[in-house]
Design a protein around this motif. Sequence first.
Motif, PDB file in Angstrom:
ATOM      1  N   ALA A 142     -17.195   8.452  30.270  1.00 14.08           N
ATOM      2  CA  ALA A 142     -16.408   9.136  29.528  1.00 14.08           C
ATOM      3  C   ALA A 142     -14.860   8.641  29.791  1.00 14.08           C
ATOM      4  CB  ALA A 142     -16.285  10.501  30.090  1.00 14.08           C
ATOM      5  N   ARG A 143     -14.665   7.909  31.057  1.00 15.00           N
ATOM      6  CA  ARG A 143     -13.343   7.309  31.456  1.00 15.00           C
ATOM      7  C   ARG A 143     -13.263   6.018  30.746  1.00 15.00           C
ATOM      8  NH1 ARG A 143     -12.766   8.977  37.839  1.00 15.00           N
ATOM      9  NH2 ARG A 143     -11.887  11.085  37.302  1.00 15.00           N
ATOM     10  N   ILE A 144     -14.573   5.184  30.524  1.00 16.81           N
ATOM     11  CA  ILE A 144     -14.457   4.122  29.963  1.00 16.81           C
ATOM     12  C   ILE A 144     -14.041   4.489  28.276  1.00 16.81           C
ATOM     13  CG2 ILE A 144     -16.052   2.218  28.709  1.00 16.81           C
ATOM     14  CD1 ILE A 144     -17.918   2.249  31.587  1.00 16.81           C
ATOM     15  N   ALA A 145     -14.680   5.412  27.869  1.00 11.65           N
ATOM     16  CA  ALA A 145     -14.234   5.665  26.339  1.00 11.65           C
ATOM     17  C   ALA A 145     -12.818   6.157  26.163  1.00 11.65           C
ATOM     18  CB  ALA A 145     -15.380   6.482  25.857  1.00 11.65           C
ATOM     19  N   GLY A 146     -12.132   6.676  27.427  1.00  9.95           N
ATOM     20  CA  GLY A 146     -10.989   7.050  27.195  1.00  9.95           C
ATOM     21  C   GLY A 146     -10.745   8.480  26.755  1.00  9.95           C
ATOM     22  N   SER A 147      -9.644   8.897  26.409  1.00 13.75           N
ATOM     23  CA  SER A 147      -9.429  10.339  25.726  1.00 13.75           C
ATOM     24  C   SER A 147      -9.558  10.193  24.285  1.00 13.75           C
ATOM     25  CB  SER A 147      -7.959  10.856  26.127  1.00 13.75           C
ATOM     26  OG  SER A 147      -7.824  10.827  27.492  1.00 13.75           O
ATOM     27  N   SER A 148     -10.806  10.444  23.816  1.00 16.77           N
ATOM     28  CA  SER A 148     -11.129  10.074  22.594  1.00 16.77           C
ATOM     29  C   SER A 148     -12.459  10.850  22.113  1.00 16.77           C
ATOM     30  CB  SER A 148     -11.662   8.630  22.272  1.00 16.77           C
ATOM     31  OG  SER A 148     -12.912   8.303  23.120  1.00 16.77           O
ATOM     32  N   GLU A 149     -12.854  10.952  20.815  1.00 17.91           N
ATOM     33  CA  GLU A 149     -13.870  11.772  20.489  1.00 17.91           C
ATOM     34  C   GLU A 149     -15.167  11.375  20.993  1.00 17.91           C
ATOM     35  OE1 GLU A 149     -14.452  12.209  16.197  1.00 17.91           O
ATOM     36  OE2 GLU A 149     -12.448  12.969  16.035  1.00 17.91           O
ATOM     37  N   LEU A 150     -15.287  10.128  21.355  1.00 12.27           N
ATOM     38  CA  LEU A 150     -16.575   9.509  21.890  1.00 12.27           C
ATOM     39  C   LEU A 150     -16.613  10.086  23.526  1.00 12.27           C
ATOM     40  CD1 LEU A 150     -18.896   7.718  22.371  1.00 12.27           C
ATOM     41  CD2 LEU A 150     -17.499   5.889  22.732  1.00 12.27           C
ATOM     42  N   SER A 151     -15.517   9.850  24.211  1.00 12.81           N
ATOM     43  CA  SER A 151     -15.200  10.441  25.658  1.00 12.81           C
ATOM     44  C   SER A 151     -15.692  11.879  25.556  1.00 12.81           C
ATOM     45  CB  SER A 151     -13.991  10.177  26.035  1.00 12.81           C
ATOM     46  OG  SER A 151     -13.907  10.602  27.360  1.00 12.81           O
ATOM     47  N   ASP A 152     -15.287  12.791  24.765  1.00  9.35           N
ATOM     48  CA  ASP A 152     -15.556  14.105  24.712  1.00  9.35           C
ATOM     49  C   ASP A 152     -17.056  14.339  24.513  1.00  9.35           C
ATOM     50  OD1 ASP A 152     -12.958  14.863  25.083  1.00  9.35           O
ATOM     51  OD2 ASP A 152     -12.515  15.197  23.122  1.00  9.35           O
ATOM     52  N   GLU A 153     -17.695  13.363  23.528  1.00 12.04           N
ATOM     53  CA  GLU A 153     -19.082  13.517  23.409  1.00 12.04           C
ATOM     54  C   GLU A 153     -20.037  13.204  24.493  1.00 12.04           C
ATOM     55  OE1 GLU A 153     -21.996  11.613  19.673  1.00 12.04           O
ATOM     56  OE2 GLU A 153     -20.107  10.921  20.210  1.00 12.04           O
ATOM     57  N   VAL A 154     -19.426  12.145  25.205  1.00 10.74           N
ATOM     58  CA  VAL A 154     -20.095  11.882  26.490  1.00 10.74           C
ATOM     59  C   VAL A 154     -20.296  12.816  27.606  1.00 10.74           C
ATOM     60  CG1 VAL A 154     -20.122  10.200  28.436  1.00 10.74           C
ATOM     61  CG2 VAL A 154     -19.700   9.212  25.994  1.00 10.74           C
ATOM     62  N   LEU A 155     -19.032  13.470  27.726  1.00  6.44           N
ATOM     63  CA  LEU A 155     -18.881  14.446  28.412  1.00  6.44           C
ATOM     64  C   LEU A 155     -19.709  15.782  28.198  1.00  6.44           C
ATOM     65  CD1 LEU A 155     -15.080  14.956  29.381  1.00  6.44           C
ATOM     66  CD2 LEU A 155     -16.798  14.291  30.774  1.00  6.44           C
ATOM     67  N   LYS A 156     -19.714  16.118  26.764  1.00  5.83           N
ATOM     68  CA  LYS A 156     -20.765  17.421  26.694  1.00  5.83           C
ATOM     69  C   LYS A 156     -22.249  16.962  26.679  1.00  5.83           C
ATOM     70  CE  LYS A 156     -21.698  20.445  23.003  1.00  5.83           C
ATOM     71  NZ  LYS A 156     -23.052  20.390  23.288  1.00  5.83           N
ATOM     72  N   ALA A 157     -22.725  15.679  26.560  1.00  3.80           N
ATOM     73  CA  ALA A 157     -23.959  15.109  26.451  1.00  3.80           C
ATOM     74  C   ALA A 157     -24.355  15.085  27.739  1.00  3.80           C
ATOM     75  CB  ALA A 157     -24.249  13.763  26.009  1.00  3.80           C
TER      76      ALA A 157
END
Length: 206
Positions: free
Chosen positions: A167-182
Amino acid sequence: MRYSREHKQETHDRIVKKASVRLREKGAHGIGVADLMNEAGLTHGGFYAHFDSREALVIEAFGYAMDRAMEHWRKQSDQVAPEKQLAQIVETYLSALHRDNPGHGCSIPALGAEIARESPKTRKAFAGKLDEMVEMMTDFIPNLPRKAARKQAIATLATMAGTMLLARIAGSSELSDEVLKAGKDSALEGAKREPKVTAAKKAKQN
């Protein structure tokens, strides 16, 4: 001027606390001793009055960070029923707040990859704190035998730390949020899993 033992200990603790934040923010080699001492309001020359080496400070600083994380977990777990403790930890760990504040978060995703390349002494100290963390998480799984609960605790912690790292690699982005949720969904699924009842156990229960 000679300072009291209490004053020296207070100064020592202040350096460790400051270092624990900066190490998690910048990495084990992202900030120098002079900068750490300056942030603590001290001169570079006073460093060796408190630590034998930079390695000694790193070990103590990440140990402090791991202890604070576990203390935070204890406070959270006290607020809910035993069967909900692990889920409570997962929810708060895999949050945007934790993702966006590495300096005050878990040391595993912040420093784990770097520590794995450090000296045997540093790795051993980190491994000891990691084992304490696993044991604490095992205590939050009351519906399984100890061995099985520890296995689940390790898997859950690995999922949490790995998710936070991605999630930190993806930064504060939609992908990061998606990673956190998954990652959260996966970790919570494990937290809710009931122990398997074998045929022999069923027979005994009947």
